[in-house]
Write an enzyme that holds these catalytic residues in place. Structure first.
Site, PDB file in Angstrom:
ATOM      1  N   ASP A   1      26.168  19.981  -7.173  1.00 27.82           N
ATOM      2  CA  ASP A   1      26.435  19.386  -8.481  1.00 27.82           C
ATOM      3  C   ASP A   1      25.373  18.386  -8.905  1.00 27.82           C
ATOM      4  OD1 ASP A   1      28.797  20.793  -8.936  1.00 27.82           O
ATOM      5  OD2 ASP A   1      29.989  19.345  -7.824  1.00 27.82           O
TER       6      ASP A   1
ATOM      7  N   LYS B   1      36.339  13.548  -7.209  1.00 31.07           N
ATOM      8  CA  LYS B   1      37.130  14.618  -7.824  1.00 31.07           C
ATOM      9  C   LYS B   1      37.656  15.603  -6.786  1.00 31.07           C
ATOM     10  CE  LYS B   1      35.142  17.525 -10.774  1.00 31.07           C
ATOM     11  NZ  LYS B   1      34.662  18.117 -12.056  1.00 31.07           N
TER      12      LYS B   1
END
Length: 402
Positions: free
Chosen positions: A325, A27
């Protein structure tokens, strides 16, 4: 069609994971490939772009800013007109749930002589943007925002931005990237100083497109990243590696399910993103990095994962930026491990799509896991067995928690 009420998703114990798989594109790299393609001269080709909502919001915003993009049989393309070529958007830039899109685009448009209006969904409108506004204001960009620097906000750009030397008060690749993207259309040398290294996808991608980015150590061991404005960026081909954060979930499942033997192809292993895998190896995970190579400046490998017995470890705060994350799924793994796992320096988790530190703790406790949260440290006590489970998980609309 009438809206249907949300239905629960049930999980159950599964058998071993075996075979060869791939995961969606990274991403972070997908966002940056689109943005720099928009500022490069010519048509940039991107293969493996993540087609999730966050990245598609970036593409849509760039189209409103005058950089056309699309998809054909060869993958995605972006048509760029050069540094400083963006045009005033005719509509509000709605970035959905994407903090990366918002913070990086604030830097990108700040050095253009027009005003842009930013908004997002309910979650994004709660997230702090002042950390980006502060350095960009020093460069000459003006803002109008809700209290606390929250969306909706207006970026009042200028063509007369000035270079700065800015020491990051918190480790944030997004703040660093916003400054560097603003610096592209700013005369002179802009320098960002990091006391704690953060992911360097922006610097790597800038070099790939032809910008001169100098990274060097300062006298106190700090990292100085410098960019000279007005480079000529040229269209490039970009092969986006598999997202290591997405791979983390499949990796965790393979480690926990007895008999698993799984190969994940083409995964990004940038050292500033690989803290999760470093931690897993310390915990005793059987993970091998095969066929290492470099794509568009990024390190890539195939991951070979076998089911493993894990042990508790201490995860230092210095590693947090390289795996921020992955803490939700690491905390799940820690609950299966033998012994205590202490995860330090997790303050940043409180300002994600949800207060992830609180969400991790409350959901694991609901599953019967013993843990403590003290300040920005999470300690999970595992006994080498699966937790009790049987709980109802609250996601707070946060994909990492889900």
């Amino acid at each position: 069609m009438p809206e249907t009420s949300p239905q629960p998703l049930n999980s159950r114990i599964c058998g071993p994971l075996k075979g060869i798989a791939s995961v969606p594109g990274d991403k972070s790299i997908s966002h940056r490939a689109l943005m720099l393609g928009a500022l490069a001269l010519g048509r940039t080709r991107i293969r493996g772009l993540l087609e999730g909502e966050d990245v598609l919001h970036t593409a849509a915003a760039l189209r409103l800013l005058g950089a056309q993009s699309g998809k054909d049989s060869e993958g995605w393309w972006v048509e760029g007109q050069g540094v400083g070529s963006l045009s005033e958007p005719a509509n509000v830039l709605d970035l959905g749930n994407s903090g990366t899109s918002t913070r990086l685009l604030m830097g990108l448009v700040g050095s253009h002589g027009f005003t842009s209006f930013f908004t997002g969904d309910a979650s994004l409108r709660k997230r702090p943007m002042a950390r980006v506004m502060e350095p960009l204001s020093k460069m000459g960009v003006n803002f109008m925002a809700r209290a606390g620097g929250r969306l909706p906000l207006a970026v009042i750009g200028t063509r007369d931005t000035v270079p700065i030397t800015y020491k990051l008060p918190v480790a944030s690749a997004q703040v660093k990237s916003a400054i560097l993207l603003c610096a592209l259309n700013t005369q002179g040398l802009t320098t960002v100083i990091e006391t704690q290294a953060t992911r360097d996808h922006t610097e790597t991608m800038l070099r790939h497109f032809g910008a001169q980015v100098i990274t060097e150590k300062g006298p106190d061991g700090e990292t100085h990243i410098s960019l000279r404005g007005y480079p000529t960026l040229k269209a490039r081909e970009v092969d986006v590696p598999g997202d290591p954060s997405s791979a983390a979930f499949v990796t965790a499942a393979a480690l926990l399910c007895q008999g698993s033997e799984l190969v994940l192809k083409n995964i990004g292993i940038n050292p500033l993103r690989a803290g999760f895998y470093e931690t897993l190896q310390e915990m005793g995970a059987n993970i091998a990095f095969e066929n290492p190579r470099v794509q568009a400046g990024e390190k890539v490998a195939d991951l070979k994962i076998k089911a493993s017995t894990l042990k508790g470890v201490r995860v230092p705060a210095a590693r947090a930026p390289s795996m921020i994350d992955e803490y939700p799924v690491l905390a799940v793994l820690a609950s299966f491990a033998n012994g205590k796992t202490g995860m330090e320096g997790l303050g940043e988790l409180r300002v994600k799509e949800s207060d992830r530190l609180n969400m991790i703790a409350s959901n694991l406790q609901a599953c019967g896991v013993k843990l403590e949260v003290e300040g920005d440290t999470l300690t999970v006590h595992g006994n080498g067995k699966p937790p009790t489970g049987g709980a109802k998980i609250t996601t707070a609309m946060d994909h990492r928690i889900a």
